[in-house]
Motif scaffolding. Structure first.
Motif, short mmCIF file in Angstrom:
data_model
loop_
_atom_site.label_atom_id
_atom_site.label_comp_id
_atom_site.label_asym_id
_atom_site.label_seq_id
_atom_site.Cartn_x
_atom_site.Cartn_y
_atom_site.Cartn_z
N GLU A 135 -22.68 -42.42 -49.22
CA GLU A 135 -22.89 -41.06 -49.75
C GLU A 135 -21.66 -40.57 -50.51
N ILE A 136 -21.21 -41.38 -51.46
CA ILE A 136 -19.98 -41.08 -52.21
C ILE A 136 -20.11 -39.75 -52.96
N GLY A 137 -21.35 -39.37 -53.30
CA GLY A 137 -21.58 -38.10 -54.00
C GLY A 137 -21.17 -36.89 -53.16
N GLU A 138 -21.01 -37.08 -51.86
CA GLU A 138 -20.62 -35.97 -50.98
C GLU A 138 -19.11 -35.89 -50.81
N MET A 139 -18.38 -36.72 -51.52
CA MET A 139 -16.92 -36.73 -51.36
C MET A 139 -16.30 -35.52 -52.03
N SER A 140 -15.32 -34.89 -51.37
CA SER A 140 -14.69 -33.69 -51.92
C SER A 140 -13.94 -34.05 -53.21
N LYS A 141 -13.77 -33.03 -54.08
CA LYS A 141 -13.10 -33.29 -55.36
C LYS A 141 -11.67 -33.78 -55.13
N SER A 142 -10.99 -33.23 -54.12
CA SER A 142 -9.59 -33.65 -53.95
C SER A 142 -9.52 -35.08 -53.43
N LEU A 143 -10.46 -35.48 -52.58
CA LEU A 143 -10.45 -36.88 -52.13
C LEU A 143 -10.83 -37.80 -53.28
N GLN A 144 -11.73 -37.33 -54.15
CA GLN A 144 -12.10 -38.15 -55.33
C GLN A 144 -10.85 -38.48 -56.14
N ALA A 145 -9.97 -37.47 -56.34
CA ALA A 145 -8.76 -37.68 -57.14
C ALA A 145 -7.82 -38.66 -56.43
N ALA A 146 -7.69 -38.47 -55.12
CA ALA A 146 -6.78 -39.34 -54.37
C ALA A 146 -7.32 -40.77 -54.29
N LEU A 148 -9.11 -42.25 -56.54
CA LEU A 148 -8.92 -42.88 -57.84
C LEU A 148 -7.52 -43.51 -57.91
N ARG A 149 -6.55 -42.78 -57.44
CA ARG A 149 -5.17 -43.30 -57.42
C ARG A 149 -5.11 -44.59 -56.59
N THR A 150 -5.75 -44.57 -55.42
CA THR A 150 -5.72 -45.74 -54.54
C THR A 150 -6.42 -46.93 -55.20
N LEU A 151 -7.54 -46.66 -55.87
CA LEU A 151 -8.27 -47.76 -56.51
C LEU A 151 -7.43 -48.39 -57.62
N GLN A 152 -6.63 -47.53 -58.30
CA GLN A 152 -5.87 -48.05 -59.43
C GLN A 152 -4.61 -48.78 -58.99
N VAL A 169 -7.80 -53.39 -49.98
CA VAL A 169 -9.12 -53.16 -49.41
C VAL A 169 -10.18 -53.35 -50.50
N ARG A 170 -11.26 -54.04 -50.16
CA ARG A 170 -12.40 -54.17 -51.08
C ARG A 170 -13.27 -52.92 -50.91
N VAL A 171 -13.55 -52.25 -52.00
CA VAL A 171 -14.32 -51.01 -51.90
C VAL A 171 -15.77 -51.24 -52.35
N GLU A 187 -19.41 -32.09 -60.82
CA GLU A 187 -19.20 -32.23 -59.37
C GLU A 187 -18.64 -33.61 -59.01
N PHE A 188 -18.76 -34.54 -59.93
CA PHE A 188 -18.23 -35.88 -59.63
C PHE A 188 -17.37 -36.34 -60.79
N ARG A 189 -16.17 -36.85 -60.49
CA ARG A 189 -15.22 -37.24 -61.54
C ARG A 189 -15.75 -38.44 -62.32
N ARG A 190 -15.73 -38.28 -63.63
CA ARG A 190 -16.22 -39.34 -64.50
C ARG A 190 -15.34 -40.59 -64.39
N ASP A 191 -13.99 -40.36 -64.36
CA ASP A 191 -13.08 -41.52 -64.32
C ASP A 191 -13.28 -42.31 -63.03
N LEU A 192 -13.56 -41.62 -61.94
CA LEU A 192 -13.80 -42.32 -60.66
C LEU A 192 -15.12 -43.11 -60.75
N TYR A 193 -16.11 -42.48 -61.36
CA TYR A 193 -17.41 -43.14 -61.50
C TYR A 193 -17.24 -44.46 -62.26
N TYR A 194 -16.52 -44.42 -63.39
CA TYR A 194 -16.36 -45.65 -64.17
C TYR A 194 -15.58 -46.70 -63.38
#
Ligand code: ATP
Ligand code: MG
Length: 357
Positions: A135-146, A148-152, A169-171, A187-194
């Protein structure tokens, strides 16, 4: 790509362990995870999942609730090089937004009121293995930003700490809400989505692959029968045909519940139509008409469509997917039969197998 129909099964080695905390499960291997299905699209999906399993690529699994997204994530993990490493599932929808970051990254003592102890986050628990973000769509905006940093960069900081930690970690993320709509609504970050959408696996709804209902029902009768002390429990062809007439808004989970309930109710060794719930047996068509009261023509068209789909599926099931035989059985011309298959996107080949009689 080779397509292997049937039961996509993997044996795992350890004990399955469910953690107590809400929205969090940690599985370690020793249960058997099976992705059951014979529909062509499902076979291709499972083959693709196995193909990407041994890469580091982030995977986004989409599909309606109960369609099998988590089962598919388990299949990926089991075919990856880190199959014996942790698999941590985080259900973002089950964690209140203010707590999400600390659940995910952990926190240091005193990070906020009530943080009396240091807490290890899910990410750290998953280190070396797989994290499944449900349920990634339920993730808060601030966690989405954080995130993204971790994924990069693999970097993260526990809440309340300035220390930078690293994880490997494999996501695998899953969503049943429409992320494109959420992006349009901001409501969902485009950069995280990509970043998540490198490999996209779409699990079809069960109503779009009704030919999987027989295999799934037999599987659930066997496994849930054993669970409820009725080893060797079977399900009759008549009951399966009834199950094929229903549309399953709750997908495989709903079918599993129907069969589980029937397993408890039935006295003999075989599940029969009378053990199935009224919504599946459509004992109350009047109610369905009332629920979606349309003009007469639309209501009739809907009923006819529902009947035709169920009828064609049942005949194909009976005739082992052989169209000439199904056409003779039904009295419909082969041309007419083909047209209906096309209209309802039914794949006759996926019914090939022993002829049921
Ligand atoms: N192909 C399948 N073979 C066997 N069991 C399945 C299959 N698909 C789903 N199931 C079973 O159906 C239930 C729901 O599946 P799962 O939890 O993977 O769905 P989901 O898409 O993650 O649902 P949600 O969106 O609600 O999180 C589980 O009990 C699972 O074991
Ligand atoms: Mg899930």
């Amino acid at each position: 790509m080779s397509i292997s129909p049937g039961i996509h099964s993997i044996a795992i080695d350890d004990i399955t362990r469910r953690a107590e905390s809400a929205g969090y499960t940690q599985r370690s291997p020793r249960s058997t995870v099976e992705f059951i299905g014979q529909d062509l699209a499902v076979c291709e999906l499972v083959d693709l999942a196995k193909q990407v399993a041994d890469t580091a690529a982030t995977v986004l699994i989409t599909g309606e609730s109960g369609s099998g997204k988590e089962v598919l994530a388990q299949i990926i993990r089991q075919h990856s090089g880190h199959r014996s490493e942790p698999f941590v599932a985080v259900n973002c929808g089950a964690i209140p937004e203010p707590l999400q970051e600390s659940e995910f990254f952990g926190h240091v003592r005193g990070a906020f009121t009530g943080a009396n102890e240091r807490k290890i986050g899910k990410l750290e628990r998953a280190n070396g293995g797989t994290i499944f973000l449900d349920e990634i769509g339920e993730m808060s905006k601030s966690l989405q930003a954080a995130l993204l940093r971790t994924l990069q960069s693999g970097e993260y900081s526990p809440v309340g700490s300035s220390e930078t930690k690293f994880c490997n970690v494999r996501v695998i993320a899953a969503a049943n809400r429409d992320l494109s709509e959420m992006m349009d609504a901001g409501e969902f970050r485009r950069d995280l989505y990509y970043r998540l959408n490198i490999i996209r696996l779409e699990v079809p709804a069960l109503r779009e692959r009704k030919c999987d209902i027989p295999l799934l029902s037999e599987h659930f009768a066997r496994t849930l029968g054993a669970k409820y002390g009725k080893a060797g429990l079977r399900i009759s062809q008549e009951a399966i045909q009834v199950l094929m007439t229903y549309d399953y808004p709750g997908n495989v989970r709903e079918l599993e519940n129907f069969v589980g309930r029937a397993a408890i109710l039935c006295r003999g060794g075989v599940i029969e139509p009378e053990h199935l719930p009224a919504e599946a047996t459509d004992l109350n068509p009047q109610q369905e008409i009332l629920d979606r009261l349309d003009d007469f023509q639309s209501a009739k068209a809907h009923a006819v469509e529902k009947f035709e789909r169920a009828y064609i599926t049942a005949v194909l099931q009976k005739c082992g997917g052989i169209i000439s035989r199904a056409s003779a059985y039904s009295g419909l011309s082969e041309r007419n039969f083909h047209e209906k298959l096309k209209r309802y996107a039914i794949n006759a080949k996926s019914f090939r197998g022993p002829v049921r009689g």
